[in-house]
Design an enzyme around this catalytic site. Structure first.
Site, mmCIF file in Angstrom:
data_model
loop_
_atom_site.group_PDB
_atom_site.id
_atom_site.type_symbol
_atom_site.label_atom_id
_atom_site.label_comp_id
_atom_site.label_asym_id
_atom_site.label_seq_id
_atom_site.Cartn_x
_atom_site.Cartn_y
_atom_site.Cartn_z
ATOM 1 N N ASN A 134 -10.346 -2.664 2.904
ATOM 2 C CA ASN A 134 -10.182 -2.617 1.336
ATOM 3 C C ASN A 134 -11.473 -2.279 0.527
ATOM 4 O OD1 ASN A 134 -7.336 -3.217 1.351
ATOM 5 N ND2 ASN A 134 -7.478 -5.225 1.253
ATOM 6 N N HIS A 171 0.965 -1.332 -0.136
ATOM 7 C CA HIS A 171 0.043 -0.019 -0.069
ATOM 8 C C HIS A 171 0.672 1.231 0.002
ATOM 9 C CE1 HIS A 171 -3.965 -1.962 0.872
ATOM 10 N NE2 HIS A 171 -3.139 -2.951 1.335
ATOM 11 N N TYR A 179 1.027 -3.854 12.118
ATOM 12 C CA TYR A 179 0.814 -2.649 11.820
ATOM 13 C C TYR A 179 1.457 -1.606 12.763
ATOM 14 C CZ TYR A 179 -2.409 -3.780 8.423
ATOM 15 O OH TYR A 179 -3.032 -4.214 7.160
HETATM 16 FE FE1 HDE Z 1 -2.468 -4.807 5.563
HETATM 17 N N1 HDE Z 1 -0.558 -3.966 5.923
HETATM 18 N N2 HDE Z 1 -1.642 -6.697 6.299
HETATM 19 N N3 HDE Z 1 -4.241 -5.451 5.034
HETATM 20 N N4 HDE Z 1 -3.036 -2.856 4.933
HETATM 21 C C1 HDE Z 1 -0.165 -2.554 5.955
HETATM 22 O O1 HDE Z 1 0.691 -1.333 7.542
HETATM 23 C C2 HDE Z 1 -0.588 -6.656 7.140
HETATM 24 C C3 HDE Z 1 -4.528 -6.905 5.097
HETATM 25 C C4 HDE Z 1 -4.382 -2.543 4.612
HETATM 26 O O2 HDE Z 1 -3.075 3.675 4.063
HETATM 27 C C5 HDE Z 1 0.920 -2.408 6.495
HETATM 28 O O3 HDE Z 1 1.403 0.888 7.768
HETATM 29 C C6 HDE Z 1 -0.528 -8.175 7.247
HETATM 30 C C7 HDE Z 1 -6.096 -6.931 4.987
HETATM 31 C C8 HDE Z 1 -4.315 -1.118 4.096
HETATM 32 O O4 HDE Z 1 -1.351 3.346 5.437
HETATM 33 C C9 HDE Z 1 1.442 -3.552 7.020
HETATM 34 C C10 HDE Z 1 -1.913 -8.706 6.857
HETATM 35 C C11 HDE Z 1 -6.354 -5.586 4.616
HETATM 36 C C12 HDE Z 1 -3.093 -0.658 4.243
HETATM 37 C C13 HDE Z 1 0.557 -4.544 6.819
HETATM 38 C C14 HDE Z 1 -2.358 -7.726 5.957
HETATM 39 C C15 HDE Z 1 -5.394 -4.786 4.555
HETATM 40 C C16 HDE Z 1 -2.366 -1.739 4.771
HETATM 41 C C17 HDE Z 1 2.285 -1.614 5.534
HETATM 42 C C18 HDE Z 1 -2.247 -10.092 6.967
HETATM 43 C C19 HDE Z 1 -7.839 -5.265 4.651
HETATM 44 C C20 HDE Z 1 -2.697 0.639 3.827
HETATM 45 C C21 HDE Z 1 2.407 -0.345 6.182
HETATM 46 C C22 HDE Z 1 -2.446 -10.356 8.322
HETATM 47 C C23 HDE Z 1 -8.809 -5.725 5.308
HETATM 48 C C24 HDE Z 1 -2.701 1.745 5.357
HETATM 49 C C25 HDE Z 1 1.467 -0.082 7.158
HETATM 50 C C26 HDE Z 1 -2.157 2.872 4.874
HETATM 51 C C27 HDE Z 1 -0.910 -1.566 5.137
HETATM 52 C C28 HDE Z 1 0.199 -5.790 6.985
HETATM 53 C C29 HDE Z 1 -3.692 -7.855 5.461
HETATM 54 C C30 HDE Z 1 -5.469 -3.490 4.274
HETATM 55 C C31 HDE Z 1 2.894 -4.098 6.593
HETATM 56 C C32 HDE Z 1 0.513 -8.598 8.281
HETATM 57 C C33 HDE Z 1 -6.527 -8.445 5.238
HETATM 58 C C34 HDE Z 1 -5.452 -0.396 3.685
HETATM 59 O O5 HDE Z 1 1.860 -3.394 8.374
#
Ligand code: HDE
Length: 714
Positions: free
Chosen positions: A172, A99, A386
């Protein structure tokens, strides 16, 4: 005697443009106490007008470094140069692991229906209660500088600054996810990002490693149906849905808990582009979505979303053929209707992209009393990730003090120090319990059992917390039932888009066995889909991949289709009007008025942008023809003279303009003179190709019935 160096012209300009007291320059950074001290400066000038270094020293020359002699070496002594370059060298911070490419805006959330029976969350107690919000939309796979319109899931992250602390709903634009367990997230992300050895492709899932992983992870198949649908090529960030994805909990004052799924429904409706259009937009305007959001808010057309909830209990959950803790599953709206409880309106652009959009840190672990987590194993993993990632991205555990991240309600605790501590805690009390109050000193804050966050005690009897297991619950093994439900819920045209997207992506795969395996998985979803994709790839229909659990037939859900729910609003849509020298200004003005009356925006396109002589005056264009391809608009119109139309019919950019508008199934409103161009572009008459006075009736809706005429879909 050395001659006196001539002053550089730039230095002179600087002095003239930014004379002290000549008003506050827009680049001024006012920080710390320096400003206050300068207020009393003896020269009486506005201190904000002076360029200073970061420690408040006024700078005399911002063009030339300090040299030993006119042609000599630069001196180490030049603290002005060294500080400027030092700061510049460290301007970038690590981009988000995923993202990375995103656009943000401020707004407000308002409760439109109080639901105290369901939750004690303060924001839902009274109708009309409101709080500020910050939203960041994003793509997933590409880097921070990648284009806005690849085929990709969109992040929809909302930070609600409530009076009981920040609530981050980090979702999302698709209600399900690729994987069921956080353990697989690094593998998923590695597979979709640029391939490890070659460093490409950027922002694209159409490559070997992604489809290799997908073929081996059948749990991703439901999400793949969504990802290959038009949901992943949105027309505008203002026209996407948002989903919390996971099942969460609502907890009321009595401590009773219900499951809840969160939905954001765009007031402008959901709208997507076609694939060919998305590709062309990427070339014409890599910032298409960022610009669209910024311009709409800037113009006062504030995008809004209704917040909806699906609330259900354990008894409902136990009866479903899927597990509500599995993030690859959704709850059909026909089974649990979405109840609207609030509205979010984005009404202010960021002042500084880096300080706000780049530094905002969303944490799914940010919840408030009245809302709680479920045992979804994907959500549980996110609760760690996060918080952890912010330390490496923002460099300090004090990232919560950055204005965009800080809560807007008071916060007090005994955490101290750390890098970049910007608060100045007072007093001796930095531990708890303490009895300093007994000595008349400030003892600091205390926990509150009554109003503090108390975790919901799960009453899920199927769970034995004394067992430690690395397994997934039984129903998690059904990978195909909802994928099939999604596919069968689409219109014929949408199904053709999904099949064609699969053919496109798998055609970019170079490993034959990977392609074959994915098509083998598709047979578990729908036999016809698998056959169409195999035919599109010119391969034999492969053997079915064995399903871990046989899929069951679920009732299709109309709510899952974009086209079935499209309304014909022109609200928020953009219509281009092509004109040239001699065009009839009255006709242009009349069409403009029609578009604006219906809530749309008119954008004037001409071969040249400066003043053009038209019948009835002079007109400036908003965009030049070659730089404003029709892919950037929702519909097009054309008002030309015979001579101009004839001359434009020899120009590729003009012919392509109509060819693409036709190919992207858009409305084309035209005068008689334009016919020569339409003929050259192969535009045939249909319900979407209309005379100028027919435009209001057809508006900006897409004419999907035309698509079979312009391209072979799988
Ligand atoms: Fe994320 N995800 N994600 N994700 N995600 C990040 O956090 C992660 C998941 C989502 O505009 C990171 O600050 C793991 C689902 C959005 O700043 C990180 C898992 C959904 C954004 C991270 C998921 C999301 C992130 C990267 C599986 C929808 C952007 C930088 C367990 C419900 C937020 C950060 C923004 C961002 C990890 C799965 C949505 C790496 C480990 C499911 C919208 O922490």
């Amino acid at each position: 005697m050395p001659k006196k160096p001539a002053p550089s012209p730039a230095t002179d300009n600087q002095l003239h443009d930014h004379q002290p007291g000549a008003g506050k320059p827009s680049f001024a950074t006012e920080q710390g106490n320096g400003g206050e001290l300068h207020q009393t400066a003896s020269d009486g000038a506005d201190p904000a007008a002076f360029l200073t270094d970061n420690f408040g020293h006024r700078i005399a020359d911002n063009q030339n470094s300090l040299r030993a002699g006119e042609r000599g070496p630069t001196l180490l002594e030049d603290f002005v140069l060294r500080e400027k370059i030092f700061h510049f060298d460290h301007e970038r911070i690590p981009e988000r692991i995923v993202h990375a490419r995103g656009s943000g805006a401020h707004g407000v959330f308002e409760c439109t229906k109080a639901i105290p029976g369901l939750t004690k969350a303060s924001i839902f107690q009274t109708e009309g209660a409101s709080c500020p919000v910050f939203v960041r939309f994003s793509t997933v796979a590409g880097g921070a500088g990648s284009v806005d319109t690849p085929r990709d899931v969109r992040g929809f992250a909302v930070k609600l600054y409530t009076d009981s602390g920040n609530w981050d709903l980090v979702g999302n634009n698709i209600p399900v996810f690729f994987i069921q367990d956080a353990m697989k997230f690094p593998d998923l992300v590695h597979s979709v990002k640029m391939e490890a050895d070659r460093g490409y492709p950027q922002a694209a899932s159409a490559h070997d490693t992604f489809w290799d992983f997908i073929g081996l992870m059948p749990e991703a198949m439901h999400m793949i149906m969504w990802a290959m649908s038009d949901r992943t090529i949105p027309r505008s960030l203002r026209m996407i849905e948002g989903f919390g994805v996971h099942t969460f909990r609502f907890v009321n004052e009595k401590g009773e808990g219900k499951f809840v799924k969160f939905h954001w429904k765009p007031v402008l409706g959901i709208q997507s582009t076609t694939w060919d259009e998305a590709v062309k937009i990427a070339g014409a305007d890599p910032d298409f979505h960022r610009r669209d959001l910024f311009e709409a808010i800037d113009a006062g057309d504030f995008p809004a979303w209704d917040l909806g909830v699906q609330v259900f209990d354990e008894a409902f959950a136990a009866k479903q053929p899927y597990d509500v803790l599995d993030a690859t599953k959704l709850i059909p709206e026909e089974d649990v209707p979405v109840e609207i409880v609030g509205r979010m309106t984005l009404n202010r652009n960021v002042d500084n992209f880096f300080a706000e959009t780049e530094q905002v840190a969303f944490l799914p672990s940010n919840i408030i009393p009245g809302i709680d987590f479920s045992n979804d194993p994907l959500l549980q993993g996110r609760l760690f990730s996060y918080l952890d990632t912010q330390k490496s991205r923002l460099g300090t555990t004090n990232f919560h003090q950055i204005p965009i991240n800080a809560p807007k309600c008071p916060f007090h605790n005994f955490q101290r120090d750390g890098m970049m501590q910007t608060l100045v805690p007072t007093g001796r009390a930095n531990y708890e319990p303490n009895s300093l109050a007994e000595a008349g000193e400030h003892g600091g804050p205390r926990p509150s059992a009554a109003t503090g966050f108390n975790s919901f005690t799960t009453n899920d009897e199927r769970n034995d917390p004394t067992e430690k297991l690395r397994i997934r619950a039984e129903l998690f093994a059904d990978h195909f039932s909802q994928a099939r439900m999604f596919y069968l819920s689409q219109t014929e045209n949408e199904q053709a888009h999904i099949a064609s997207a699969l053919v496109f992506e798998l055609s970019k795969v170079t490993l034959d066995h990977v392609r074959v395996r994915v098509v083998g998985q598709l047979r578990n979803i729908d036999e016809d889909l698998a056959k169409r994709v195999a035919a599109g790839l010119a391969i034999d229909l492969p053997a079915e991949e064995k399903a871990a659990r046989a899929p069951v037939d679920l009732k299709p859900s109309d709510a899952l289709s974009i086209q079935k729910n499209a309304d014909d609003t022109m609200e928020g849509r953009k219509v281009a009007i092509l004109f040239a020298e001699g065009s009839d200004k009255a006709a242009i003005d009349a069409l403009k008025a029609t578009i604006e009356k219906a809530g749309g925006t008119a954008f004037l396109v001409a071969p040249k942008v400066g003043g053009i002589k038209v019948k009835g005056g002079t007109l400036k264009a908003d965009g030049q023809l070659a730089g404003s391809p029709s892919a950037l608009f929702d519909a097009v119109a054309s008002i030309l003279t015979d001579d101009q139309a004839k001359s434009l019919s020899k120009q590729g950019a003009a012919v392509q303009w109509f060819m693409d508008a036709f190919g992207h199934c858009k409305t084309i409103a035209h005068d008689e003179a334009t016919q020569i161009l339409l003929d050259k572009a192969g535009v045939e008459k249909d319900s979407g190709v209309v005379a100028l006075d027919g435009f209001a009736k057809v508006g900006t809706r897409r004419h999907w019935a035309r698509e079979a005429k312009v391209r072979d879909l799988a």
